[in-house]
Design an enzyme around this catalytic site. Structure first.
Site, PDB file in Angstrom:
ATOM      1  N   SER A   1      55.328 -14.496  -9.090  1.00 40.53           N
ATOM      2  CA  SER A   1      56.449 -13.740  -8.539  1.00 40.53           C
ATOM      3  C   SER A   1      57.542 -14.716  -8.133  1.00 40.53           C
ATOM      4  CB  SER A   1      55.974 -12.983  -7.294  1.00 40.53           C
ATOM      5  OG  SER A   1      57.072 -12.453  -6.591  1.00 40.53           O
TER       6      SER A   1
ATOM      7  N   TYR B   1      51.810 -12.164   1.043  1.00 40.58           N
ATOM      8  CA  TYR B   1      52.111 -12.097  -0.395  1.00 40.58           C
ATOM      9  C   TYR B   1      52.663 -13.427  -0.889  1.00 40.58           C
ATOM     10  CZ  TYR B   1      54.140 -10.270  -4.763  1.00 40.58           C
ATOM     11  OH  TYR B   1      54.465 -10.045  -6.075  1.00 40.58           O
TER      12      TYR B   1
END
Ligand SMILES: NC(=O)c1ccc[n+]([C@@H]2O[C@H](COP(=O)([O-])OP(=O)(O)OC[C@H]3O[C@@H](n4cnc5c(N)ncnc54)[C@H](O)[C@@H]3O)[C@@H](O)[C@H]2O)c1
Length: 386
Positions: free
Chosen positions: A260, A273
């Protein structure tokens, strides 16, 4: 001894001799209860010039003797391996009609290859393949002629997508955070196609929250699925790739982690995350160094936000609806306004599409001379500085 141990060695032998991806299907066997498998739109491999196919037959006392015995046996489109008095049958086919890709100094390697050729006939697994980016990747690979395992915790979702996309897919139920489940998946793949060429480790979750308030359980779950699972996937599917490499020492394969942009820059109130994604890049770099010896390239792709995917656009639980309700975007009164606010943060003024990620996947597979990298696909939102 089992077909899971034998099939990757057999597949490797055919990869070495033919130079194109093949599928090794175990034949039904009354003793083991193995049933006939219907997988893929399979094509026969071409018989030797002027010859007919027969059955290759190899007899060894232990699996360690198998690579040399296979190398000495004639090339046939089916065979029987007898290890310590127990026999295992297999058939060799291709998915479509893959052609060898030119490599290295071959002048043909500098010409642009058709996208499909990069993965045609290859066997791939996509974790978290039932929806979102994973489903986009599955669709792209199948459209380019690959056979794809759709591996997901959501068994119904994976089965539904497999039914829609047809015979060049197989649904596998797996919890990527559970070692026994990942190991069982590796065994199932070995017994079904004999091995693999591409692993896309995509399954991931978001549990956003302030570091001052987040429950440790949410932090741990995020770490288990986004970080630890990549270790488990690389361990067990990497072993399968390494086993087939024993008989195919020049065959290279790819492990691609869907990371990501939050693996490259911190993310406010989203530390679980971002931390798991930063850690993922550390694993990619480390595994890449080690697995060079097995001909496995290990790279990451770092996409920006997939605004069209369910995480953002789900009409009930999507982030756009949530951010509208919580007033996170000042002045926004509609979902479209929330979306515009986020799109405006991207220099190229839109979210990431599945096709943007697919182009990075094709690049990483075709590019023989790169490993351990994290490739941003963020519309310019994150630019590399080191
Ligand atoms: N959506 C985005 O904006 C975005 C942006 C950058 C990176 N990513 C990354 O892309 C990947 C996919 O994200 P997405 O938004 O498409 O997610 P999604 O929630 O739409 O889909 C994730 C899939 O993974 C499956 N899954 C979840 N936990 C699993 C487990 N333990 N075992 C097996 N399967 C499991 C789910 O069932 C689901 O099918 C993730 O790694 C995510 O971090 C997403």
């Amino acid at each position: 001894m089992s077909i899971e141990q034998i099939a990757p060695l057999v597949r490797g032998e055919y990869l070495r001799r033919l130079g194109v991806p093949v599928v090794v299907t175990a034949l039904p066997d009354a003793d083991s209860g193995l049933e006939a498998q219907q997988i893929g739109e399979l094509a026969s491999i071409a018989p030797p010039e002027g010859g007919d196919w027969g059955t290759s037959w190899v007899e060894v006392e232990s699996v360690d003797e198998l690579p040399a015995a296979l190398a000495a046996a004639p090339l046939q489109n089916q065979g029987l391996v007898e290890v310590d008095g127990r026999s295992y049958g297999y058939k060799v086919s291709t998915v479509g009609a893959p052609e060898p890709l030119p490599h290295g100094k071959d002048p043909a390697a500098s010409a642009a290859a058709a996208r499909a050729r990069v993965v045609q006939g290859k066997v791939a697994v996509v974790t978290g393949g039932a929806q979102g980016f994973g489903a986009e990747i599955v669709r792209g690979l199948v459209a380019s002629g690959a056979f794809v395992y759709i591996a997901d915790l959501n068994a119904d979702g994976a089965a539904k997508l497999a039914a829609e996309l047809g015979p060049n897919t197989a649904a596998v139920t797996v919890n990527v955070a559970d070692e026994a489940s990942v190991e069982a998946m590796a065994a199932q793949i070995a017994a079904t196609t004999g091995g693999l060429d591409l692993v896309v480790s995509n399954a991931g979750i978001v549990r956003a929250g302030s570091v001052l308030e987040q429950e440790a359980a949410d932090f741990r779950l995020t770490t288990e699925i986004n970080y630890t699972a990549f270790f488990l996937i690389t361990k067990h599917l990497g072993r399968l790739l390494a086993a087939q490499r024993r008989t195919a020492p020049d065959w290279t394969t790819d492990i691609i982690q869907i990371n990501s942009k939050s693996g490259l820059v911190g993310s406010n109130k989203n530390g679980a995350y971002a931390g798991s994604k930063f850690g993922g890049i550390g694993l990619v770099q480390s595994f890449a160094l080690e697995l060079v010896e097995q001909g496995i390239k290990v790279n990451a792709i770092c996409p920006g936000n997939f605004y069209d995917g369910p995480l953002w656009s789900d009409p009930d639980r999507g982030l756009f609806v949530q951010y509208l309700a919580s007033g996170k975007v000042p002045g926004a009164t509609t979902v479209d306004e929330v979306r515009e606010f986020y799109e405006a943060k991207v220099p190229l003024r839109r979210g990431t599409y599945g096709s943007d990620v697919m182009r990075a996947i094709y690049y990483l597979i075709e590019q023989e001379y790169e490993t351990g990298q994290a490739v941003p696909v963020t519309g310019g939102q994150v630019m590399l500085s080191s």
